[in-house]
Design a protein around this motif. Structure first.
Motif, short mmCIF file in Angstrom:
data_model
loop_
_atom_site.label_atom_id
_atom_site.label_comp_id
_atom_site.label_asym_id
_atom_site.label_seq_id
_atom_site.Cartn_x
_atom_site.Cartn_y
_atom_site.Cartn_z
N ASP A 185 13.29 -8.58 -25.03
CA ASP A 185 12.92 -7.90 -23.79
C ASP A 185 14.16 -7.63 -22.94
N VAL A 235 15.88 -6.69 -14.56
CA VAL A 235 15.53 -5.83 -13.42
C VAL A 235 16.64 -4.81 -13.20
N THR A 272 16.35 -1.72 -8.03
CA THR A 272 15.28 -2.61 -7.56
C THR A 272 15.86 -3.90 -6.98
N GLU A 318 11.51 -10.53 -8.03
CA GLU A 318 11.37 -9.35 -8.88
C GLU A 318 11.51 -9.72 -10.36
N LYS A 368 8.26 -11.29 -11.55
CA LYS A 368 7.16 -10.33 -11.66
C LYS A 368 7.23 -9.50 -12.94
N VAL A 369 8.43 -9.27 -13.46
CA VAL A 369 8.54 -8.44 -14.67
C VAL A 369 8.70 -9.27 -15.94
#
Length: 461
Positions: A188, A264, A268, A278, A281-282
């Motif tokens: 990822d 991120v 952002t 952030e 959250k991802v």
């Protein structure tokens, strides 16, 4: 320097108890780690990304190198002079100038208070917004009053709270590291982004400016020297705690910086006051955002608590040196805490919170401490010309015969040069920051003159 025998400032009244020696090496190590970890890494990661692009870890690495250089000077000096006054005492011993001593002490005190004030302002950002919307100033004032209550209760209790908060804030960063490891294992994110320098202007200027900004997240290692008078074995324990704490924090910060930019995008991160939120959250590895926000708020709390503890102990040490009125050195007979100094510092913090914003207070903190670091690095070289007999040894120190740490000469030399470079306009720092710092220093000069008029010339040591 004078060839005449040094004159020691008058000791505190006999009715005033000394500070209690309760801090051991392990707690001190956690204190150093907890002092470094906190509001900076939780709030400023995105701002660093805005300066350099994806390679956030580069400015953090540069900032840690500077911190390590200056830490060698502190480690040597605290072994020779294990007292609460810290940098002010070192400058006083090196240059024998009451004015310079006061200015250094005032600068350190104000940097601690501005840092705590910045943390108080940060308390009302995106992390708090996960739970409730509260006016920033109201939240900051309440926040500072709670911190003050813990500080008044006692150093032992304050350090215990610090230990708990250190574990909590470190756990939040461990979550980010776990998210990064999970992302790498499952392919990822974009690891290539984390090694790309993409500044808007000249790369080296951008890195220099980002390093100065990242340095705010590194501040705190120097605060622990002000606990020397409350440490059981300062000569033996401080060097180990300082370098051990820096190493632990360094590994964590570099991992967090890499993970943040990998998962991120820079835009952002740069636009968020809660950049690590952030990341959560991802993440492919699920973690409740509200729980992480709570951890972040506790990390901010820890930053403020430690800075207010250090500011009050510095004022206490200044009082014992005869630099400020003796009333500021009064110790509560029951709690054995410097309650007058605590009240004095929180009043300043409450005022600063009402008149400054987060970015301005944080950058002012960095600028002030860089100037102090330059003085400390020079002081350790000057003090090497004084005989060891001038060193102070506490009768409570079981290792009084232990040889103090000695820094390699090149370390404080490079530390002084690097501090002055990062304090210069080469970093692209906004002019308003220099103006704010100049005003604060001017206030310090005024206070010095008033104190001299009221109580006379400080004794030379």
């Amino acid at each position: 320097m004078t060839d005449q025998p040094a004159t020691r400032a008058a000791p505190p009244p006999e009715s005033s108890p000394g500070l209690r020696r309760t801090i051991g090496r392990k707690v001190l190590l956690l204190f150093v780690v907890g002092d470094i970890l906190g509001a900076g890494i939780y709030a400023l990661t995105g701002k660093v990304a805005a300066e350099v692009g994806g390679a956030i870890w580069v400015p953090f690495l540069c900032a840690f190198a500077l911190a390590a250089l200056t830490a060698t000077a502190y480690a040597e000096l605290v072994g020779r002079f294990p007292r609460a006054a810290g940098a002010a005492l070192y400058a006083h011993r090196a240059f024998r100038s009451p004015f310079l001593t006061f200015l250094v002490a005032f600068t350190v005190m104000m940097s601690g208070i501005t840092s705590a004030s910045a943390a108080a302002r940060a308390f009302g950002g995106d992390y708090l917004a996960e739970f409730v919307t509260v006016p920033t100033l109201l939240a900051a004032w309440f926040f500072l009053l709670v911190i003050t209550a813990v500080n008044v209760i006692g150093i032992s209790e304050s350090v215990k709270v610090n230990v708990v908060l250190t574990v909590v804030e470190a756990s939040g960063l461990v979550v980010i590291l776990a998210i990064g490891a999970w992302a790498l294992l499952h392919g990822d994110g974009d690891p290539q982004r984390a090694v790309q320098l993409d500044p808007e202007g000249t790369p080296w200027v951008a890195v220099l400016g980002a390093t100065a900004l990242a340095f705010y997240a590194l501040l705190g290692f120097e605060d622990s020297v002000n606990l020397a008078e409350e440490c059981r074995r300062p000569r033996r324990d401080f060097p180990r705690a300082l370098f051990g704490g820096l190493a632990v924090a360094g590994v964590i910060y570099l991992g967090v910086a890499f993970t943040s930019s990998m998962l991120v995008d820079t835009e952002t991160l740069a636009g968020s006051t809660g950049p690590l939120l952030e990341v959560v959250k991802v993440a492919g590895l699920t973690f409740p955002p509200k729980l992480f926000a709570a951890v972040a708020l506790l990390a901010v709390t820890n930053t403020a608590l430690i800075n207010m503890i250090m500011a009050s102990r510095l004022v206490y040490g200044m009082s014992n040196e005869g630099i400020v009125p003796r009333v500021l050195g009064r110790v509560h007979p029951g709690r054995q805490t410097p309650y007058v100094a605590i009240a004095f510092t929180v009043l300043i913090a409450l005022t600063l919170v009402a008149t400054g914003d987060l970015a301005g207070l944080a950058d002012t903190t960095v600028l002030l401490l860089l100037l102090v670091f330059a003085v400390v690095n020079v002081s350790v070289l000057v003090l090497r010309r004084t005989p060891p007999e001038d060193d102070e040894r506490s009768p409570e120190d079981e290792d009084a015969d232990t040889q103090p740490f000695r820094a390699p000469t090149w370390a404080p030399v490079l530390g002084a040069v690097a501090s002055l470079v990062l304090a210069s306009p080469l970093t692209g720092r906004d002019g308003s920051v220099y103006l704010r710092a100049g005003v604060l220093l001017a206030v310090g000069v005024l206070l010095y003159l008033v104190n001299r008029w009221l109580v006379g010339r400080p004794a030379r040591r």
